[in-house]
Write an enzyme that holds these catalytic residues in place. Structure first.
Site, PDB file in Angstrom:
ATOM      1  N   HIS A 100       0.807  -0.922   0.005  1.00 29.27           N
ATOM      2  CA  HIS A 100       0.068  -0.060  -0.064  1.00 29.27           C
ATOM      3  C   HIS A 100       0.813   1.139   0.026  1.00 29.27           C
ATOM      4  CE1 HIS A 100      -4.348  -1.046   0.218  1.00 29.27           C
ATOM      5  NE2 HIS A 100      -3.874  -1.900   0.335  1.00 29.27           N
ATOM      6  N   ASP A 163      -6.719   4.260   9.446  1.00 29.25           N
ATOM      7  CA  ASP A 163      -8.347   4.447   9.040  1.00 29.25           C
ATOM      8  C   ASP A 163      -8.228   2.853   8.368  1.00 29.25           C
ATOM      9  OD1 ASP A 163      -9.050   6.377   9.906  1.00 29.25           O
ATOM     10  OD2 ASP A 163      -9.058   7.811   8.511  1.00 29.25           O
ATOM     11  N   GLU A 276     -11.639  13.372  14.457  1.00 27.39           N
ATOM     12  CA  GLU A 276     -11.465  13.151  13.267  1.00 27.39           C
ATOM     13  C   GLU A 276     -12.579  13.897  12.407  1.00 27.39           C
ATOM     14  OE1 GLU A 276     -10.409  10.832  10.478  1.00 27.39           O
ATOM     15  OE2 GLU A 276      -9.477   9.281  11.459  1.00 27.39           O
TER      16      GLU A 276
END
Length: 529
Positions: A100, A163, A276
């Site tokens: 990623h 997240d 957030e």
């Protein structure tokens, strides 16, 4: 470790699409004889396609073929490969988690890529030390696997998250690991008790704040430059049962930022567990960045009549969550009401849902499923992540959110505050100087060209944003940084650059680890006289 002796032709077939690297690192066939011989004894459970997969990443902007991609089963396997590479002239080694990275950071053109997922979830163990519980997990384990294992077997879980949970433990600890819990518990690099590290000389070390502390802190946020994380000991706490999940809308950024900073500065015993937020386009026409991106649960109605007609092109959503036990009289609504009452959000644009703790942490999984279905998951992802000082965040909003990005980016535009006091200065990560700074994460999910914009346009837009920060003198750092010159890296680390260089010399003297970061050039092994 399974070692196979390959002839030169077999070796070439491992990477049929290998090409010469602009960095000057040779492919297997071009390596000096000694390096080619070493490559022939390195194969570890290689499967067809491994090298091709290791030549790309989630970002889809860089391609760099390794000479070989290996699957180490143990830390000893990792150490053996690194020792062989260290004895060579030019071989490099990169540890790859779940692929990623977005700019080739986990690649090793012409070198060796270690698939750390091969040392994955099977090696998890609960350890109790002095009444405290810890999870000993592989560096290749996904955080989703750690969550599932801890909750199902022990009703325990870590306290600091990212997240997106399909990232490896070693990957996030090498960078930072940020989510809405960071204001309270710090990033993931502030929530690890011990690690097993294989350094650039092939030695395996166990380190902690008390044992080899310099190595411990060097590796945390060290971008893979000082060692490969093969095991980590993560503190575990009783897992919450339920989450009260709330989103509210703001018209003015100044009020949004002031309220967000108020919440993250509340006493820990009387605060939300998660804070957030994100900017979104003031429009019904954009299903990804517009009004529809706000409600929870997704699909709930959004009443635009609550928004004054003079509002600007961008609005802001503050997102908070509080853990509670629905089996007890937890007074969750009263506690939420007391914390929300002084906030200056637009009344009538409040959204709330009660969800299970695991469901809340896995909330991004739904977005992944949608992106896979519409094709944007497979498209290039020129993401940009910055840490911006609270002093400069209003200017950033004016120049970037309301200016450069006023039409959105086809994905989330996160912006929320964190406390510098929760980041340990002994780690290698670079953060702004101010006591409060914001994560700005521009997570583009555009569809492939020509249905979506050309990736080159998005990269140019990222450069424009960074140039804007520089020209305005903002106190900022790139998070998940990627530069191409030593001058840029020295500026990124600032006063800590000499320490970073010294640590590299100490723990990876031939600079063979993580070449995809493009911080240091490989140095030849010097044989003793």
């Amino acid at each position: 470790m399974m070692i196979a002796y390959l002839d030169q032709q077999q070796q070439r077939r491992l990477v049929p699409d290998a090409e010469p690297e602009a960095s000057g690192v040779p492919s297997a066939a071009e390596s000096p004889d000694g390096d080619a011989a070493l490559l022939r004894v390195m194969e570890l459970h290689v499967a067809p396609g491994d090298a091709c997969a290791a030549a790309a990443d989630f970002g889809g902007m860089v391609r760099s073929s390794p000479a070989v991609a290996l699957r180490p089963a143990t830390a000893s396997d990792v150490a053996q490969v690194i020792r062989l590479a260290a004895s060579s002239q030019r071989l490099t080694v990169a540890a790859r988690g779940n692929g990623h990275s977005v700019a080739g950071q986990a690649m090793a053109g012409g070198g060796v890529v270690l698939d750390m997922r091969a040392v994955g979830p099977a090696s998890m163990e609960l350890v109790r030390v002095g009444g405290a519980a810890y999870a000993d997990v592989s560096g290749g384990a996904l955080w989703e696997e750690v969550l599932d294992w801890g909750v199902k077997n022990y009703r325990l879980s870590p306290v600091s998250w990212t997240d997106y949970l399909d990232l490896t433990v070693g990957g996030t600890l090498s960078n930072g690991g940020i989510s809405g819990q960071a204001f309270k518990h710090g990033p993931q690099i502030s929530n690890v008790a011990e690690m097993e590290i294989v350094t650039g000389d092939g030695d395996c070390h166990v380190c902690s704040p008390c044992i080899l502390p310099d190595l411990f802190y060097a590796v945390l946020g060290g971008l893979g430059q000082f060692g490969v994380i093969t095991r980590a000991r993560i503190p575990m706490q009783p897992s919450p049962l339920m989450v009260k999940w709330i989103r509210v809308v703001y018209e003015r950024f100044e009020e949004y930022a002031a309220d967000a900073e108020y919440l993250v500065n509340r006493p820990e015993s009387d605060s939300f567990d998660y804070v957030e937020g994100f900017a979104f386009v003031n429009s019904a026409e954009d299903p990804v960045n517009g009004w529809a991106s706000v409600p929870v649960p997704p699909g709930s109605g959004f009443d635009p009549s609550r928004i004054p007609p003079e509002s600007g092109p961008v609005l802001y959503c503050l997102e908070v969550a509080l853990h509670y036990d629905h089996l007890l009289d937890d007074n969750v609504d009263r506690r939420v009401g007391e914390m929300m009452r002084p906030l200056r959000y637009t009344r009538g644009l409040e959204f709330a849902a009660d969800v299970g703790y695991v469901e809340f942490l896995a909330r991004v999984k739904r977005a992944e499923e949608e992106a896979r279905a519409n094709g944007s998951w497979a498209a290039p992802h020129p993401w940009l992540n910055l840490l911006v000082s609270a002093r400069d965040i209003a200017g950033f909003d004016r120049e970037v959110f309301k200016g450069i990005l006023r039409h959105g980016i086809g994905g989330p535009m996160l912006v929320y505050p964190m406390l510098r006091s929760k980041w340990d200065a002994r780690t290698s990560v670079a953060v702004p100087e101010s006591d409060i700074f914001y994560l700005v994460a521009l997570l583009r999910f555009s569809k492939p060209y020509p249905e979506g914009p050309p990736a080159e346009e998005l990269v140019a837009q990222n450069r424009r944003i960074v140039d804007c920060c520089r020209s305005n003198g903002y106190d900022f750092k790139l998070y998940l940084p990627h530069y191409k010159t030593e001058t840029e890296w020295a500026h990124h680390f600032g006063d800590d650059w000499p320490r970073f260089v010294e640590r590299k010399s100490r723990y990876d003297p031939t600079a063979l680890l993580s070449p995809g970061q493009k911080i240091f050039s490989r140095r030849a092994h010097e044989s003793p006289l």
